[in-house]
Enzyme design. Structure first.
Site, PDB file in Angstrom:
ATOM      1  CG  ASN A   1       2.507  13.939  19.993  1.00 32.14           C
ATOM      2  OD1 ASN A   1       1.513  14.145  20.676  1.00 32.14           O
ATOM      3  ND2 ASN A   1       3.727  14.189  20.433  1.00 32.14           N
TER       4      ASN A   1
ATOM      5  CG  HIS B   1      -2.196   8.267  34.383  1.00 30.16           C
ATOM      6  ND1 HIS B   1      -1.402   9.010  33.535  1.00 30.16           N
ATOM      7  CD2 HIS B   1      -1.596   7.047  34.451  1.00 30.16           C
ATOM      8  CE1 HIS B   1      -0.389   8.269  33.106  1.00 30.16           C
ATOM      9  NE2 HIS B   1      -0.489   7.077  33.632  1.00 30.16           N
TER      10      HIS B   1
ATOM     11  CB  SER C   1       5.588  13.142  25.383  1.00 26.59           C
ATOM     12  OG  SER C   1       5.362  12.678  26.700  1.00 26.59           O
TER      13      SER C   1
ATOM     14  CB  THR D   1      -3.122  21.381  24.358  1.00 27.82           C
ATOM     15  OG1 THR D   1      -3.135  20.751  23.085  1.00 27.82           O
ATOM     16  CG2 THR D   1      -2.138  20.691  25.267  1.00 27.82           C
TER      17      THR D   1
ATOM     18  CB  ALA E   1      -1.518  16.132  28.447  1.00 34.56           C
TER      19      ALA E   1
HETATM   20  P1  NAD Z   1       2.990  15.159  27.769  1.00 34.87           P
HETATM   21  O1  NAD Z   1       2.855  16.588  28.159  1.00 34.87           O
HETATM   22  O2  NAD Z   1       4.190  14.412  28.210  1.00 34.87           O
HETATM   23  O3  NAD Z   1       2.907  15.047  26.183  1.00 34.87           O
HETATM   24  C1  NAD Z   1       1.930  15.718  25.472  1.00 34.87           C
HETATM   25  C2  NAD Z   1       2.281  15.590  24.001  1.00 34.87           C
HETATM   26  O4  NAD Z   1       1.214  16.121  23.259  1.00 34.87           O
HETATM   27  C3  NAD Z   1       3.540  16.359  23.628  1.00 34.87           C
HETATM   28  O5  NAD Z   1       4.399  15.516  22.871  1.00 34.87           O
HETATM   29  C4  NAD Z   1       3.019  17.514  22.767  1.00 34.87           C
HETATM   30  O6  NAD Z   1       3.855  17.853  21.699  1.00 34.87           O
HETATM   31  C5  NAD Z   1       1.737  16.935  22.244  1.00 34.87           C
HETATM   32  N1  NAD Z   1       0.704  17.933  21.976  1.00 34.87           N
HETATM   33  C6  NAD Z   1       0.402  19.060  22.673  1.00 34.87           C
HETATM   34  N2  NAD Z   1      -0.654  19.674  22.132  1.00 34.87           N
HETATM   35  C7  NAD Z   1      -1.004  18.924  21.055  1.00 34.87           C
HETATM   36  C8  NAD Z   1      -2.022  19.047  20.080  1.00 34.87           C
HETATM   37  N3  NAD Z   1      -2.888  20.064  20.082  1.00 34.87           N
HETATM   38  N4  NAD Z   1      -2.107  18.101  19.133  1.00 34.87           N
HETATM   39  C9  NAD Z   1      -1.239  17.059  19.092  1.00 34.87           C
HETATM   40  N5  NAD Z   1      -0.248  16.900  19.986  1.00 34.87           N
HETATM   41  C10 NAD Z   1      -0.157  17.819  20.962  1.00 34.87           C
HETATM   42  O7  NAD Z   1       1.641  14.432  28.224  1.00 34.87           O
HETATM   43  P2  NAD Z   1       1.358  12.870  28.401  1.00 34.87           P
HETATM   44  O8  NAD Z   1       2.148  12.090  27.422  1.00 34.87           O
HETATM   45  O9  NAD Z   1      -0.106  12.722  28.438  1.00 34.87           O
HETATM   46  O10 NAD Z   1       1.954  12.548  29.856  1.00 34.87           O
HETATM   47  C11 NAD Z   1       1.839  13.462  30.943  1.00 34.87           C
HETATM   48  C12 NAD Z   1       1.072  12.976  32.166  1.00 34.87           C
HETATM   49  O11 NAD Z   1       0.383  14.095  32.806  1.00 34.87           O
HETATM   50  C13 NAD Z   1      -0.044  12.033  31.822  1.00 34.87           C
HETATM   51  O12 NAD Z   1      -0.346  11.256  32.903  1.00 34.87           O
HETATM   52  C14 NAD Z   1      -1.181  13.024  31.567  1.00 34.87           C
HETATM   53  O13 NAD Z   1      -2.418  12.448  31.558  1.00 34.87           O
HETATM   54  C15 NAD Z   1      -1.031  13.972  32.726  1.00 34.87           C
HETATM   55  N6  NAD Z   1      -1.679  15.250  32.393  1.00 34.87           N
HETATM   56  C16 NAD Z   1      -3.041  15.214  32.122  1.00 34.87           C
HETATM   57  C17 NAD Z   1      -3.690  16.340  31.703  1.00 34.87           C
HETATM   58  C18 NAD Z   1      -5.172  16.244  31.391  1.00 34.87           C
HETATM   59  O14 NAD Z   1      -5.885  15.417  31.972  1.00 34.87           O
HETATM   60  N7  NAD Z   1      -5.667  17.030  30.438  1.00 34.87           N
HETATM   61  C19 NAD Z   1      -2.988  17.538  31.564  1.00 34.87           C
HETATM   62  C20 NAD Z   1      -1.599  17.561  31.872  1.00 34.87           C
HETATM   63  C21 NAD Z   1      -0.962  16.386  32.287  1.00 34.87           C
END
Ligand code: NAD
Length: 242
Positions: A211, A116, A188, A24, A20
């Site tokens: 990250n 996913h 994460s 962001t 994710a």
């Molecule tokens: P997570 O939220 O657990 O981890 C995200 C990580 O990214 C965090 O450690 C954070 O510090 C880091 N981060 C945030 N912004 C950043 C940036 N600009 N640059 C670098 N690092 C950054 O997400 P995850 O590990 O993907 O697991 C969560 C689950 O929820 C997964 O299945 C995910 O795909 C899903 N999810 C998907 C979306 C999407 O499709 N965009 C959004 C939210 C959650």
């Protein structure tokens, strides 16, 4: 940065694992950061579970639409664009993503393994009819239903308590086992089994984690870069081209 740029420049087919955090910077909140879905709503994990979908579909859809469907118009950011460029240049082979937002493909990536699932369609759990997500989003009532079976349509995303789409994890395993470089960006590394892929990477290959904050796998990496995905990948791309 110089050394990581060199690894990417010389790679003949890196495997990239994203989460994710790569999205962001496009405006989609992640899960666990301070502005993340889970941090903002402690019930998020429960709501995004298979049992919630079946037992309280109206609540499930209220949250799901708010958390995911309102971002259908967002655009890829430099992180997606640089990864797609590296794939076109042959430096990256597979982009393995935990994201469901489709932004890697929107940026031009052609080989993306979606661990996913995705937001393109939903389906009827009984008759398996597939329905475009645009129809799901526009459906009247508290949740979309199958026109034939009159039960809630399930989005093609993997919910908590659900297994991964058939074959996709095995394909991702093959990619990381063969890759000379594994690049992990914006995750994460706390969701299983996606995070296990790091353990199964090519033992002769290198591991780079990019990250914003520490992950439980940092000590196993050859290089860790703490920074924003978009900015870091752009800088790496500039170093490669210079
Ligand atoms: P997570 O939220 O657990 O981890 C995200 C990580 O990214 C965090 O450690 C954070 O510090 C880091 N981060 C945030 N912004 C950043 C940036 N600009 N640059 C670098 N690092 C950054 O997400 P995850 O590990 O993907 O697991 C969560 C689950 O929820 C997964 O299945 C995910 O795909 C899903 N999810 C998907 C979306 C999407 O499709 N965009 C959004 C939210 C959650």
């Amino acid at each position: 940065m110089q050394e990581v740029a060199k690894l990417i420049k010389n790679s003949t087919g890196a495997a990239v694992l994203t989460g994710a955090g790569v999205s962001t910077e496009s405006g989609i909140p992640d899960f666990r950061s301070s502005t993340g879905l889970y941090t903002q709503n402690q019930d998020a994990m429960n709501l995004l579970s298979l049992s919630s979908f079946f037992s309280r579909p109206a609540e499930f859809y209220r949250f799901f639409k708010d958390a995911f469907l309102r971002y259908s118009d967002v655009e890829p950011n430099p992180a997606h664009k640089v990864l797609a460029k590296w794939q076109q240049e042959g430096r990256v082979r597979a982009i393995i993503t935990q994201n469901v937002d489709g932004l890697h493909q929107k940026a031009g990536a052609t080989y993306v393994l979606e661990l996913h699932g995705h937001l393109r369609t939903a389906y009827c759990p009984r008759c398996k009819t597939s329905v475009p997500m645009s129809e799901v989003a526009a459906a009247p009532g508290p949740y979309p239903t199958c026109k034939t079976c009159n039960i809630a349509l399930k989005p093609d995303v993997v919910l908590f308590e659900e297994s991964l789409p058939e074959g996709v994890f095995e394909q991702a395993l093959q990619e990381v086992e063969q890759a000379d470089l594994m690049l992990v960006v914006g995750t994460s590394l706390s969701v299983s089994p996606a995070n296990y892929l790091v353990n199964y990477r090519n033992p002769n290959g290198r591991l780079v984690i990019i990250n914003k904050e520490a992950t439980p796998y940092d000590h196993t990496a050859d290089y860790v870069i703490y920074g924003r995905a978009g900015q870091t990948l752009l800088e790496l791309d500039q170093l490669i081209s210079s």
